[in-house]
Motif scaffolding. Structure first.
Motif, short mmCIF file in Angstrom:
data_model
loop_
_atom_site.label_atom_id
_atom_site.label_comp_id
_atom_site.label_asym_id
_atom_site.label_seq_id
_atom_site.Cartn_x
_atom_site.Cartn_y
_atom_site.Cartn_z
N LEU A 156 0.83 -1.21 0.00
CA LEU A 156 0.00 0.00 0.00
C LEU A 156 0.87 1.26 0.00
O LEU A 156 0.59 2.22 -0.73
N GLN A 157 1.92 1.23 0.80
CA GLN A 157 2.82 2.38 0.88
C GLN A 157 3.55 2.62 -0.43
O GLN A 157 3.96 3.75 -0.73
N CYS A 158 3.71 1.57 -1.22
CA CYS A 158 4.39 1.68 -2.51
C CYS A 158 3.43 2.01 -3.66
O CYS A 158 3.81 1.90 -4.84
N GLY A 159 2.21 2.35 -3.32
CA GLY A 159 1.27 2.80 -4.36
C GLY A 159 0.33 1.75 -4.90
O GLY A 159 -0.47 2.03 -5.80
N LYS A 160 0.39 0.53 -4.37
CA LYS A 160 -0.53 -0.53 -4.84
C LYS A 160 -1.81 -0.43 -4.02
O LYS A 160 -2.07 -1.22 -3.11
N THR A 161 -2.61 0.56 -4.35
CA THR A 161 -3.76 0.93 -3.53
C THR A 161 -5.08 0.34 -4.01
O THR A 161 -6.10 0.43 -3.32
N LYS A 162 -5.08 -0.22 -5.21
CA LYS A 162 -6.29 -0.89 -5.70
C LYS A 162 -6.26 -2.32 -5.16
O LYS A 162 -5.41 -3.12 -5.53
N VAL A 163 -7.21 -2.64 -4.28
CA VAL A 163 -7.17 -3.92 -3.56
C VAL A 163 -8.34 -4.81 -3.97
O VAL A 163 -9.50 -4.38 -3.95
N ILE A 164 -8.00 -6.05 -4.33
CA ILE A 164 -9.02 -7.06 -4.65
C ILE A 164 -9.02 -8.07 -3.50
O ILE A 164 -8.04 -8.79 -3.29
N ASP A 165 -10.11 -8.08 -2.76
CA ASP A 165 -10.26 -9.00 -1.63
C ASP A 165 -11.02 -10.22 -2.13
O ASP A 165 -12.24 -10.17 -2.33
N ILE A 166 -10.30 -11.33 -2.31
CA ILE A 166 -10.86 -12.53 -2.94
C ILE A 166 -11.47 -13.46 -1.90
O ILE A 166 -10.87 -13.73 -0.86
N ASP A 167 -12.65 -13.96 -2.20
CA ASP A 167 -13.27 -15.00 -1.38
C ASP A 167 -13.61 -16.18 -2.28
O ASP A 167 -14.32 -16.02 -3.28
#
Length: 326
Positions: A156-167
């Motif tokens: 997140l700190q490195c700019g990977k802010t688009k998060v896919i939370d997989i179930d």
């Protein structure tokens, strides 16, 4: 924590080194080590540390110790060596989930069966640990949930802010035994071990792996290792000037994928979902579309996308070409 006896510890180390250095090597002669009293003693100690309720036979650890631990271990060894060991059916217990509406079903093996499954795990674990990927953290030696959270925070700190939370829909209940056994057989040539693992799996039913069984955590990681390998390849193939635009963290069946939040990499979200959908299909698994969510952490007030959004995303993937992900 217990200290593994030197003999077993050295054997596990040698197995790991061999597996790490020769990726196509198939191991044999493991069954005799699973059957050793030394291995069974370690497995019993680990099972006792985890405590747990009795299985379908009602036998508790107190009852085992009253009768004599060595007596039970010697009986188990005799059955293993005579190939007469047969696990009992697991006791089914429903545990309420946090939502207060649904339940998680646990399959609790007997203490005897936990000892056998634990012994199998002690010999198989170093083989597959050599093959597991860096993004996998659940139930692995020297890895903790805090390590997984640290990896997520760094991304997140490195700019990977688009998060896919997989179930994954009912993962533990949908694991195919034939697929799991074929994955084990890729590295294990010992027919007695494969027969024993098959017996353990079948004790919980035709499909799925029991969440209360010591061997299940290893099998779950092995089953989803191809997903990790796919994501590792994706990280490499989508780099920009040596900078990785994707990160992922998996903890058993919980998977989080983080993508570069820059608009130029927006296509990656669609491509990842498409590719993940395809990979899970080869494992006879599907996404739980209601629980799988996408969020952009650049806007902390943004809500997760709706289930409909994910369905539309998957549909778009199947009908529209996207830049190469893998």
């Amino acid at each position: 924590m217990i200290k593994t006896p030197i003999g077993l510890q050295e054997l596990r180390k040698k197995i790991y080194v061999k597996a790490k250095s020769e990726k196509s090597w198939r191991f044999w002669g493991l069954y005799v080590h699973i059957s050793k009293l030394e291995t069974l003693r370690v497995s019993y100690t680990l099972a006792k540390q985890n405590k747990g309720a009795p299985g379908i036979d009602g036998v508790t650890f107190e009852m085992v110790e009253t009768r004599g631990v060595e007596t039970l271990l010697t009986e188990i060894q005799s059955e293993l060596l005579a190939s007469s060991y047969r696990p009992m059916k697991s006791r089914k217990v429903k545990i309420p989930k946090a939502d207060g509406k649904s339940f998680r079903e646990l399959s609790i093996p007997t203490i005897k069966d936990r000892i056998v499954a634990g012994a199998v795990k002690l010999l198989l674990e170093p083989i597959f640990e050599a093959d597991f990927q860096e993004g996998s953290y659940g139930y692995r030696p020297k890895r903790q949930a805090s390590d997984a959270m640290r990896r997520i925070t760094t991304a997140l700190q490195c700019g990977k802010t688009k998060v896919i939370d997989i179930d994954i829909a009912n993962f533990f209940g949908n694991v195919r035994h034939d697929i799991a056994l074929s994955k084990i057989a890729q590295r294990v040539e010992d027919t007695d071990v494969l027969r024993l693992v098959k017996l353990i799996l079948k004790a919980s039913g035709k499909y799925g792996i029991p969440q209360g069984n010591p061997l299940s955590t290893l099998i779950s990681n092995l089953y989803l290792n191809s997903v990790d390998e796919m994501l590792e390849k994706g990280k490499l193939n989508t780099q920009t000037n040596g900078y990785e635009n994707i990160e992922y963290v998996r903890f058993a069946d919980d998977l989080v994928i983080l993508v570069n939040g820059n608009y130029r990499h927006a296509w990656l979200v669609t491509a990842i979902i498409k590719r993940l959908h395809e990979e899970l299909a080869t494992l006879r698994l599907t996404l739980n579309e209601q629980k799988t969510k996408i969020v952009d952490f650049k806007d902390v007030n943004q809500h997760f996308h709706s289930p409909c959004s994910l369905k539309l995303s998957l549909k778009a993937c199947s009908n529209k070409s996207v830049p190469t992900f893998l």
